[in-house]
Design a protein around this motif. Structure first.
Motif, mmCIF file in Angstrom:
data_model
loop_
_atom_site.group_PDB
_atom_site.id
_atom_site.type_symbol
_atom_site.label_atom_id
_atom_site.label_comp_id
_atom_site.label_asym_id
_atom_site.label_seq_id
_atom_site.Cartn_x
_atom_site.Cartn_y
_atom_site.Cartn_z
ATOM 1 N N THR A 230 0.849 -1.201 0.000
ATOM 2 C CA THR A 230 0.000 0.000 0.000
ATOM 3 C C THR A 230 0.881 1.247 0.000
ATOM 4 O O THR A 230 0.664 2.194 -0.767
ATOM 5 C CB THR A 230 -0.906 -0.003 1.252
ATOM 6 O OG1 THR A 230 -1.533 -1.274 1.345
ATOM 7 C CG2 THR A 230 -1.946 1.090 1.191
ATOM 8 N N HIS A 252 -4.512 8.623 -3.655
ATOM 9 C CA HIS A 252 -5.344 7.632 -2.984
ATOM 10 C C HIS A 252 -5.435 6.378 -3.820
ATOM 11 O O HIS A 252 -5.418 6.425 -5.044
ATOM 12 C CB HIS A 252 -6.721 8.142 -2.555
ATOM 13 C CG HIS A 252 -7.470 8.952 -3.548
ATOM 14 N ND1 HIS A 252 -8.631 9.592 -3.243
ATOM 15 C CD2 HIS A 252 -7.218 9.216 -4.833
ATOM 16 C CE1 HIS A 252 -9.055 10.223 -4.300
ATOM 17 N NE2 HIS A 252 -8.233 10.015 -5.267
ATOM 18 N N VAL A 253 -5.493 5.246 -3.116
ATOM 19 C CA VAL A 253 -5.599 3.954 -3.789
ATOM 20 C C VAL A 253 -6.779 3.196 -3.185
ATOM 21 O O VAL A 253 -7.104 3.357 -2.011
ATOM 22 C CB VAL A 253 -4.308 3.105 -3.658
ATOM 23 C CG1 VAL A 253 -3.178 3.733 -4.452
ATOM 24 C CG2 VAL A 253 -3.894 2.899 -2.210
ATOM 25 N N ARG A 254 -7.388 2.397 -4.051
ATOM 26 C CA ARG A 254 -8.534 1.587 -3.613
ATOM 27 C C ARG A 254 -8.062 0.145 -3.504
ATOM 28 O O ARG A 254 -7.361 -0.351 -4.396
ATOM 29 C CB ARG A 254 -9.642 1.706 -4.666
ATOM 30 C CG ARG A 254 -10.915 0.987 -4.348
ATOM 31 C CD ARG A 254 -12.008 1.373 -5.347
ATOM 32 N NE ARG A 254 -11.664 1.000 -6.711
ATOM 33 C CZ ARG A 254 -11.948 -0.178 -7.261
ATOM 34 N NH1 ARG A 254 -12.604 -1.086 -6.593
ATOM 35 N NH2 ARG A 254 -11.584 -0.442 -8.496
ATOM 36 N N ASP A 263 -14.437 -4.046 -5.817
ATOM 37 C CA ASP A 263 -14.173 -3.808 -4.403
ATOM 38 C C ASP A 263 -13.887 -5.127 -3.692
ATOM 39 O O ASP A 263 -14.331 -6.193 -4.134
ATOM 40 C CB ASP A 263 -15.363 -3.081 -3.769
ATOM 41 C CG ASP A 263 -15.393 -1.628 -4.189
ATOM 42 O OD1 ASP A 263 -14.406 -0.924 -3.897
ATOM 43 O OD2 ASP A 263 -16.356 -1.216 -4.844
ATOM 44 N N ARG A 269 -16.190 -0.673 0.546
ATOM 45 C CA ARG A 269 -15.063 -0.176 -0.255
ATOM 46 C C ARG A 269 -13.982 0.326 0.697
ATOM 47 O O ARG A 269 -14.275 1.056 1.650
ATOM 48 C CB ARG A 269 -15.522 0.976 -1.149
ATOM 49 C CG ARG A 269 -14.372 1.701 -1.853
ATOM 50 C CD ARG A 269 -14.860 2.571 -2.974
ATOM 51 N NE ARG A 269 -15.565 1.755 -3.953
ATOM 52 C CZ ARG A 269 -16.368 2.227 -4.901
ATOM 53 N NH1 ARG A 269 -16.555 3.531 -4.998
ATOM 54 N NH2 ARG A 269 -16.977 1.410 -5.724
ATOM 55 N N CYS A 270 -12.744 -0.090 0.438
ATOM 56 C CA CYS A 270 -11.622 0.336 1.282
ATOM 57 C C CYS A 270 -10.643 1.145 0.447
ATOM 58 O O CYS A 270 -10.332 0.763 -0.690
ATOM 59 C CB CYS A 270 -10.888 -0.879 1.845
ATOM 60 S SG CYS A 270 -11.917 -1.899 2.893
ATOM 61 N N GLU A 271 -10.154 2.219 1.016
ATOM 62 C CA GLU A 271 -9.179 3.068 0.328
ATOM 63 C C GLU A 271 -8.118 3.525 1.320
ATOM 64 O O GLU A 271 -8.369 3.565 2.533
ATOM 65 C CB GLU A 271 -9.860 4.324 -0.243
ATOM 66 C CG GLU A 271 -10.878 4.033 -1.320
ATOM 67 C CD GLU A 271 -11.694 5.261 -1.722
ATOM 68 O OE1 GLU A 271 -12.391 5.175 -2.728
ATOM 69 O OE2 GLU A 271 -11.649 6.289 -1.009
ATOM 70 N N HIS A 273 -5.517 6.885 1.738
ATOM 71 C CA HIS A 273 -5.261 8.236 1.233
ATOM 72 C C HIS A 273 -3.987 8.789 1.858
ATOM 73 O O HIS A 273 -3.754 8.578 3.047
ATOM 74 C CB HIS A 273 -6.395 9.179 1.621
ATOM 75 C CG HIS A 273 -7.722 8.788 1.050
ATOM 76 N ND1 HIS A 273 -8.424 9.596 0.218
ATOM 77 C CD2 HIS A 273 -8.454 7.662 1.188
ATOM 78 C CE1 HIS A 273 -9.547 8.995 -0.139
ATOM 79 N NE2 HIS A 273 -9.592 7.817 0.441
#
Ligand code: 1HN
Length: 364
Positions: A230, A252-254, A263, A269-271, A273
């Motif tokens: 990440t 930001h990444v998902r 997802d 949904r997880c992100e 930032h």
């Protein structure tokens, strides 16, 4: 509880009709207000829980309460005061901190609400998901999808606490909660030396196995997203030449299912930032609610014009259609989880730029 009774003091016949309607549990729509609002009604309000207090209270619970009390978990649920005493952070999301002491085990169970863990600090707990051993360390995201067996083990000598999020309020509202206890704690079992999920699906970007069983359809087959990957993705987004030239101060990444980009789970949904110092984002509102977990750095989250300063470990509930802006003082890393996949699947997702309201106050 009897239904509400309406009154028409000036018209006895209408009053009689209202009495008969109430008797039969019927209500006249023409007397009801506030059902269809021009924009989503703010019946939940934003709230921030302080990481420092969560750490201290978790440790006190660790001293006083055995892990097997109620639900097999030592969990402090985030109870948003706007939700009438329910142990829910938002109308659709459960948020909590979970505390597991040295040599403790939270025994196996499964439930239809899906869960995830984001580790805010520490390391050394292993979560088994359908027997697959997943190591937990700061910054890792661990999935326990709907109806998967899961248990937590702390073989180390230090306690560990992490952030839990579940879609429990949503699944409860849909009348779809099921729960089952697993094998007896301590029953002899053989656990694989390493995670099959990680070896099959965590090998590297764009690399999927050619053989073996098909991945599950309903959720990501990768059950652990390690912090190193990440962090690398965020750094490389910020270092990207185009982004650098455009003065990007935000990446930001998902977190996605590596087999199809969807997802990680159907309801959440997880992100992650990252905001660089001095950066202020434009204010945005979205349908659906979310939780923000402050991982590293400091700054502020501005919710409907009220600024909440954030430090590592702080957890923040963001209800639907709240205007949200972020301000970084130091490099600020925030994990977010939302119900956006549900809103999207139901064609109810909307977002719009919010007029930046003046910051009205700084909460203590
Ligand atoms: C649960 O199973 C866990 O497995 C954590 O760690 C929090 C909150 C409500 C219901 C089940 C866990 C939970 C939970």
């Amino acid at each position: 509880m009897a239904t509400r009774r309406f009154h028409a003091p000036a018209d006895p016949a209408l009053s009689n009709l209202y009495a008969d309607l109430a008797e039969r549990n019927l209500q006249p729509l023409w007397e009801l207000t506030g059902l269809l609002t021009p924009t989503p009604k703010a019946w939940a309000t934003p709230y921030r829980w302080r990481g420092k207090e969560l750490r201290e209270l978790g440790a006190r619970a660790g001293d006083l309460v055995p892990v097997d009390r109620g639900g097999d978990r030592r969990v402090l649920s985030l109870a948003n005061p706007s939700l009438g005493g329910a142990p829910y952070a938002t109308p659709t999301l459960w948020g909590a901190v979970q505390y597991l002491g040295p040599a403790e085990t939270a025994p196996a169970h499964r439930h239809t609400p899906a869960a995830l863990r984001f580790v805010l600090e520490g390391e050394g707990v292993w979560t088994l998901v359908n027997g697959d051993p997943l190591h937990m360390a700061a910054g890792d995201l661990i999935l326990t999808p709907s109806w998967t067996w899961h248990e937590h083990h702390n073989p180390g000598t230090t306690p560990m606490a992490w952030f839990d999020a579940l879609d429990l309020p949503l699944v409860e509202a849909l009348g779809a909660v099921f729960f089952e206890r697993g094998h007896e704690p301590g029953a002899a079992r053989v656990t694989a030396p390493r995670s099959a999920s990680e070896s099959r699906y965590g090998g590297g970007p764009g690399l999927l196995p050619c053989d073996g069983p098909s991945p599950p359809a309903a959720h990501s087959p990768l059950l652990r997203y390690p912090w190193a990957a990440t962090d690398r993705a965020l750094s490389s987004r910020l270092a990207d030449e185009g982004a650098e030239a455009a003065g990007a101060r935000h990446a930001h990444v998902r977190f996605a299912d590596p087999t199809n980009g969807r997802d990680v789970m159907p309801t959440m949904r997880c992100e992650m930032h990252r905001y660089l110092p001095g950066h202020t984002t434009p204010a945005l509102r979205r349908t659906g609610s979310s939780l923000v977990a402050a991982f590293r750095g400091t700054g502020a989250v501005v919710l409907d014009g009220i600024s909440y300063d954030v430090a590592p470990g702080d957890l923040i509930a963001v209800p639907s259609w709240t205007s949200v802006a972020y301000i970084a003082d130091e490099p600020l890393d925030l994990f977010t989880v939302s119900d956006a996949p549900v809103l999207e699947a139901l064609a109810l997702y909307r977002e719009e730029a919010a007029a930046d309201p003046p910051e009205t106050s700084l909460t203590p």
